[in-house]
Design a protein around this motif. Structure first.
Motif, short mmCIF file in Angstrom:
data_model
loop_
_atom_site.label_atom_id
_atom_site.label_comp_id
_atom_site.label_asym_id
_atom_site.label_seq_id
_atom_site.Cartn_x
_atom_site.Cartn_y
_atom_site.Cartn_z
N MET A 1 0.85 -1.19 0.00
CA MET A 1 0.00 0.00 0.00
C MET A 1 0.89 1.25 0.00
O MET A 1 1.81 1.35 0.80
CB MET A 1 -0.86 -0.02 1.27
N SER A 2 0.62 2.16 -0.93
CA SER A 2 1.43 3.38 -0.89
C SER A 2 0.66 4.47 -0.18
O SER A 2 -0.54 4.64 -0.40
CB SER A 2 1.79 3.81 -2.32
N ARG A 3 1.34 5.14 0.72
CA ARG A 3 0.67 6.17 1.51
C ARG A 3 0.97 7.55 0.95
O ARG A 3 2.06 7.79 0.44
CB ARG A 3 1.15 6.11 2.95
#
Ligand code: GLU
Length: 399
Positions: free
Chosen positions: A1-3
Motif C-alpha cells: 500500500m502506498s501512503r
C-alpha cells in the motif's frame, strides 16, 4: 500500500524555484529536439576563464579532494576580505577572514544569513520585484517576507520612504539587490545611502546581495561597502557565479560581523559543510589574479553590453514596456496588455508553446503583469528571442 506524502509544516507552502523550473523545462524541450531559445535562466554562456580552470585542475592534482574547514580555506577567505576591502572608503576598518564564510553559491550564503538573523514573528522588507528565492528563504526561516512594491516610474525601485511606510514594530530587516534581478535596475549612491541611513536608525539587518555588482552598463554600480555604512547589522553577499562565468562551481560568500559569521558557520556545519574544495581553489585563482580576472570580466562585459543594446533594438516599439536595463543581464517587460489574472504567466506559456522562447513569468517575482527575459545567451539567440517577444507583445496591443 502506498501512503500519501503530506509535506511537513516547514515546507507546506514552499514553491519550487521558478527560475530553475523554467531552465529545466527549456533544457528538457531542447533534449526532446525542440529548437527552444532559452531566455529563462540567468546564466552567462561564457566558459570560465582558462586561468581559473587551470588552477582548479592543478589543485585537484595537488590533492584538493578532501573536506576543508566548514567556512572555507583560509587563503580564499583572506582573498575575499581583500576584495571587499578594495571597495571600502579610506580609513574604514578593513574586513578580516574571520568575517567571511564561503558557501555553496551565494544562494546558500543568503539562506545562512536569513536563518541566522530572522525567525518567527520577524518581518523583513523585500523590495518587489525581487529574486524569487528571497521570499521562500525568509519563509523557510519562518519569518514573514513583506513585499514593498517599487515605483514603475523609477525602474521599479523602492525608496527609503516607501520602506518606512511598510515597516511595523516587527520589522527586522531589508533585502537589497543592486543591480537587481529581475529588473536590471541599478540603485544610485544616494538611493542606497538613504536606505542604509533608515536601516541604521531602525536597527534593521541589511542583507545586500551584490552578485551582479560588476555587471553594470551606464556607470559602475555602487556597493553598500563604498558608502561607509554602519557594519554591525550589515551582511554583504557576493560570489563568483555571474561576473566570472562560474555558475556551476557553486561558490558564494558572506561578509558579516564576526558573531553573525560564527552563527552562519554553525548553520552551514549542519547542512552542507564546506563548499567543494576544488571550487574553492578555482575561486581563489579568480580573486587573487586580479589583473587577469579584470581583463576576462572586461571582455565579457563588452559582449553583455553589445547584447543589451541589441535586444533593446530588437524590441523596437515594444521597448517602451521595458525597465531600463542598467545592469545584470535581464530585461523586465510589462505584458499587462496580454490581459487576464496573470498576464505574465499566460504570456510566458504562449511564448514557449507557439514561439519556442522560454522566459520567466513575473509572478515568480510577485509582479504578475511582467516577464523576465535573460540575455545571457549568444547574440544571435538573444536577438531572435527578443524579436519574438516583441512580436507577441505588440500583437496584443489595443489598436
Ligand atoms: N539566479 C539565476 C536566475 O535568477 C539562476 C537561477 C536561480 O538560482 O534562481 O535565473
Amino acid at each position: 500500500m502506498s501512503r500519501k506524502f503530506i509535506p511537513s509544516a516547514n515546507i507546506a507552502n514552499l514553491k519550487e524555484s521558478a527560475t530553475l523550473a523554467v531552465a529545466a523545462k527549456a533544457r528538457a524541450l531542447k533534449a526532446a529536439g525542440q529548437p527552444v531559445i532559452d531566455l529563462g535562466a540567468g546564466e552567462p554562456d561564457f566558459d570560465t576563464p582558462a586561468f581559473i580552470r587551470k588552477a582548479a585542475a592543478d589543485a585537484v592534482e595537488a590533492g584538493a579532494t578532501r573536506y576543508t574547514a566548514t567556512e572555507g580555506i583560509p587563503a580564499l577567505r583572506e582573498a575575499i576580505a581583500a576584495d571587499a576591502n578594495r571597495l571600502l572608503p579610506e580609513g574604514a576598518e578593513p574586513f578580516t577572514a574571520a568575517q567571511v564564510v564561503v558557501s555553496s553559491g551565494s544562494k546558500q550564503s543568503l539562506f545562512n544569513a536569513c536563518m541566522a538573523c530572522f525567525g518567527p514573528g520577524d518581518e523583513v522588507l523585500v523590495p518587489t520585484p525581487s529574486w524569487t528565492s528571497y521570499y521562500e528563504m525568509l519563509e523557510l526561516a519562518r519569518a514573514t517576507a513583506v513585499p514593498v512594491l517599487g515605483d514603475p516610474n523609477n525602474s521599479l525601485k523602492v525608496t527609503a520612504a516607501m520602506l518606512a511606510e511598510s515597516a511595523t514594530p516587527r520589522t527586522r530587516g531589508v533585502m537589497l539587490n543592486s543591480p537587481c534581478n529581475p529588473t536590471g535596475a541599478v540603485y544610485t549612491r544616494e538611493e542606497l545611502a538613504d536606505i542604509l541611513k533608515l536601516a541604521d536608525e531602525q536597527a534593521w539587518w541589511v542583507l545586500s546581495d551584490e552578485i551582479y555588482l560588476r555587471i553594470a552598463y551606464d556607470e559602475p554600480a555602487t556597493s553598500v561597502l563604498q558608502l561607509a555604512p554602519a557594519r554591525d547589522r550589515l551582511i554583504v553577499i557576493n560570489g563568483v557565479a555571474k561576473a566570472y562565468a562560474m555558475t556551476g562551481w557553486r561558490i558564494g560568500w558572506s561578509l558579516a560581523p564576526t558573531a553573525v559569521t560564527r552563527a552562519m558557520i554553525a548553520v552551514q556545519s549542519h547542512t552542507t559543510s564546506n563548499p567543494a574544495a576544488v571550487s574553492q581553489h578555482a575561486a581563489l585563482a579568480a580573486l587573487s589574479h586580479v589583473e587577469q580576472a579584470d581583463a576576462a570580466i572586461a571582455e565579457m562585459m563588452v559582449a553583455f553590453k553589445r547584447r543589451r543594446d541589441a535586444v533593446l533594438n530588437a524590441l523596437g516599439e515594444a521597448r517602451k514596456y521595458a525597465v531600463h536595463p542598467a545592469g545584470a543581464f535581464y530585461l523586465y517587460l510589462d505584458v499587462s496588455s496580454y490581459g487576464g489574472d496573470n498576464p505574465g504567466a499566460r504570456f510566458a506559456e504562449d511564448l514557449l508553446e507557439k514561439h519556442q522562447v522560454a522566459v520567466v513569468p513575473g509572478s515568480a517575482f510577485l509582479t504578475p503583469n511582467w516577464i523576465r527575459a535573460s540575455y545571457a545567451t549568444s547574440d544571435e539567440l538573444a536577438i531572435e528571442g527578443m524579436r519574438r517577444v516583441a512580436q507577441l507583445l505588440t500583437s496584443t496591443e489595443p489598436s
